[in-house]
Motif scaffolding. Sequence first.
Motif, PDB file in Angstrom:
ATOM      1  N   THR A 189       0.841  -1.198   0.000  1.00 48.41           N
ATOM      2  CA  THR A 189       0.000   0.000   0.000  1.00 48.41           C
ATOM      3  C   THR A 189       0.881   1.255   0.000  1.00 48.41           C
ATOM      4  OG1 THR A 189      -0.120  -0.248   2.415  1.00 48.41           O
ATOM      5  CG2 THR A 189      -2.024  -1.014   1.140  1.00 48.41           C
ATOM      6  N   PRO A 190       1.573   1.536  -1.113  1.00 46.59           N
ATOM      7  CA  PRO A 190       2.458   2.695  -1.149  1.00 46.59           C
ATOM      8  C   PRO A 190       1.688   4.004  -1.034  1.00 46.59           C
ATOM      9  CG  PRO A 190       2.126   1.839  -3.366  1.00 46.59           C
ATOM     10  CD  PRO A 190       1.444   0.876  -2.428  1.00 46.59           C
ATOM     11  N   ILE A 197       3.323  -1.529   3.859  1.00 52.44           N
ATOM     12  CA  ILE A 197       2.516  -2.740   3.669  1.00 52.44           C
ATOM     13  C   ILE A 197       1.441  -2.853   4.741  1.00 52.44           C
ATOM     14  CG2 ILE A 197       4.226  -4.128   2.424  1.00 52.44           C
ATOM     15  CD1 ILE A 197       5.022  -5.443   5.082  1.00 52.44           C
ATOM     16  N   CYS A 198       0.324  -3.469   4.373  1.00 52.67           N
ATOM     17  CA  CYS A 198      -0.710  -3.857   5.335  1.00 52.67           C
ATOM     18  C   CYS A 198      -0.714  -5.382   5.395  1.00 52.67           C
ATOM     19  CB  CYS A 198      -2.083  -3.367   4.875  1.00 52.67           C
ATOM     20  SG  CYS A 198      -2.258  -1.572   4.867  1.00 52.67           S
ATOM     21  N   LEU A 199      -1.231  -5.927   6.479  1.00 49.70           N
ATOM     22  CA  LEU A 199      -1.299  -7.388   6.628  1.00 49.70           C
ATOM     23  C   LEU A 199      -2.761  -7.798   6.774  1.00 49.70           C
ATOM     24  CD1 LEU A 199       1.570  -7.940   9.236  1.00 49.70           C
ATOM     25  CD2 LEU A 199       1.700  -8.099   6.747  1.00 49.70           C
ATOM     26  N   TYR A 200      -3.136  -8.839   6.020  1.00 52.44           N
ATOM     27  CA  TYR A 200      -4.539  -9.260   6.016  1.00 52.44           C
ATOM     28  C   TYR A 200      -4.634 -10.757   6.290  1.00 52.44           C
ATOM     29  CZ  TYR A 200      -9.296 -10.013   4.271  1.00 52.44           C
ATOM     30  OH  TYR A 200     -10.617 -10.355   4.154  1.00 52.44           O
ATOM     31  N   GLU A 201      -5.508 -11.088   7.224  1.00 53.58           N
ATOM     32  CA  GLU A 201      -5.761 -12.498   7.540  1.00 53.58           C
ATOM     33  C   GLU A 201      -7.227 -12.776   7.175  1.00 53.58           C
ATOM     34  OE1 GLU A 201      -5.687 -16.394   8.886  1.00 53.58           O
ATOM     35  OE2 GLU A 201      -7.241 -14.947   9.305  1.00 53.58           O
ATOM     36  N   GLY A 210      -1.110  -0.429   9.689  1.00 51.31           N
ATOM     37  CA  GLY A 210       0.063   0.437   9.876  1.00 51.31           C
ATOM     38  C   GLY A 210      -0.360   1.891   9.974  1.00 51.31           C
ATOM     39  N   ASP A 211       0.270   2.762   9.180  1.00 56.82           N
ATOM     40  CA  ASP A 211      -0.136   4.169   9.131  1.00 56.82           C
ATOM     41  C   ASP A 211      -0.998   4.475   7.916  1.00 56.82           C
ATOM     42  OD1 ASP A 211       1.260   4.738  11.408  1.00 56.82           O
ATOM     43  OD2 ASP A 211       2.791   5.997  10.450  1.00 56.82           O
ATOM     44  N   HIS A 212      -1.253   3.468   7.102  1.00 54.31           N
ATOM     45  CA  HIS A 212      -1.983   3.717   5.849  1.00 54.31           C
ATOM     46  C   HIS A 212      -3.392   4.241   6.130  1.00 54.31           C
ATOM     47  CE1 HIS A 212      -3.263   3.371   1.766  1.00 54.31           C
ATOM     48  NE2 HIS A 212      -3.993   2.289   1.937  1.00 54.31           N
ATOM     49  N   GLU A 240      -7.974   2.239  -2.372  1.00 56.98           N
ATOM     50  CA  GLU A 240      -8.913   1.397  -3.133  1.00 56.98           C
ATOM     51  C   GLU A 240      -8.616  -0.092  -2.936  1.00 56.98           C
ATOM     52  OE1 GLU A 240     -11.738   2.081  -4.775  1.00 56.98           O
ATOM     53  OE2 GLU A 240     -11.397   4.069  -3.902  1.00 56.98           O
ATOM     54  N   LYS A 241      -7.341  -0.429  -2.740  1.00 59.12           N
ATOM     55  CA  LYS A 241      -6.977  -1.843  -2.577  1.00 59.12           C
ATOM     56  C   LYS A 241      -7.669  -2.484  -1.379  1.00 59.12           C
ATOM     57  CE  LYS A 241      -2.297  -1.987  -4.506  1.00 59.12           C
ATOM     58  NZ  LYS A 241      -0.890  -2.253  -4.213  1.00 59.12           N
TER      59      LYS A 241
END
Length: 346
Positions: A189-190, A197-201, A210-212, A240-241
């Motif tokens: 997620t730039p 980066i984000c982490l998804y489970e 994160g800070d996104h 959007e992602k």
Amino acid sequence: MQIIEGIYQLLTPFPQFTIEDAKALRRDLEEHPRVTKGLPYVLPYLLKAGGDTVLVDCGWNTDSAYQALEEGMREHGSHPTEINKLVVTHVHPDHYGMAGRLKRLSSCEVVLHEKDAEVINTRYFAPKGLTDEMGKFMETNGVPPLQTPEMSQGSMGMLDKVSPVPADTEVKGGETFKVGDFDFEIIWTPGHSPGHICLYEPNRKILMTGDHVLPTITPNVSIHTQTHGSPLGDYMRSLEKLVDLDVKYVLPAHEFPIKDLKKRLREIEGHHDQRLEEMMRCVDAGGSTAWEVAGRVEWATGRLADFEPWMQRAAVGETLAHLEYLFELGRLAKVMRGTTLYWLAV
Ligand SMILES: [Zn+2]
Ligand SMILES: [Zn+2]
């Protein structure tokens, strides 16, 4: 604090806050969201399952942040020496600062996106060249020469609170890793940082942002000497992602968990859309520098002329991110006059 079994939210204070004050604010802010003077804390996440001990983000490299981390891990039957993997959402010092210290303690694998891993050297190991570059960059963007030296020094004071270490594993996004029976996916997620980066489970519907995406703060999206392309364009696309993800727990690295992700994504988009229109109105018909535009737009924290030098630098960087995105959208042109960059409406 337990989110669900195996996933725990920890807290490490920013250097100017004590552990107690930061903890008190954590409890209070969720009920009474408000702007605090500076961020009080970072929220690392401890993932502990199937014999794995993974930490997502850490905190500044201060003794009190380390102490808070150690206490937090101990509450959940763990210790920093047991960390096998440290996943850093992005290379900013509040998320990455303690990485070197934790690596020495635990020999953990340090995981970062390749775009953030590549700036570790110039930013943290050999930052002198960066200061010179920053000075030139400020002048190009119309900052009066008298102010550039102070503004260029802006971030040097934080280097003693960062324990840098190279990444062991550089990711691109799309990779997965297991922690016990959790399956985490890395989403690139730039925007706030080129390698955020984000982490998804997906099974437990957990998203670490994160800070996104933060519940009330809009993260700084800025252009500086190490940025390429259009970070705000990247940021908007990175929002959007996340829109279609099925989520139940949305866990940011500051403030408190996000209740309605879709709503928050729309709010942030709306904020930047408004900001883009405001910036358009602040560009003169004959062209303006980023410094001039930054002096005209409204800042929540006051007037540009009254800011501390590092805040002025951040304001110029944020202004540039919007101007560059307007350029990308075909609404502004840019032209060099001598050694100074001007923006004008097309
Ligand atoms: Zn950050
Ligand atoms: Zn942060």
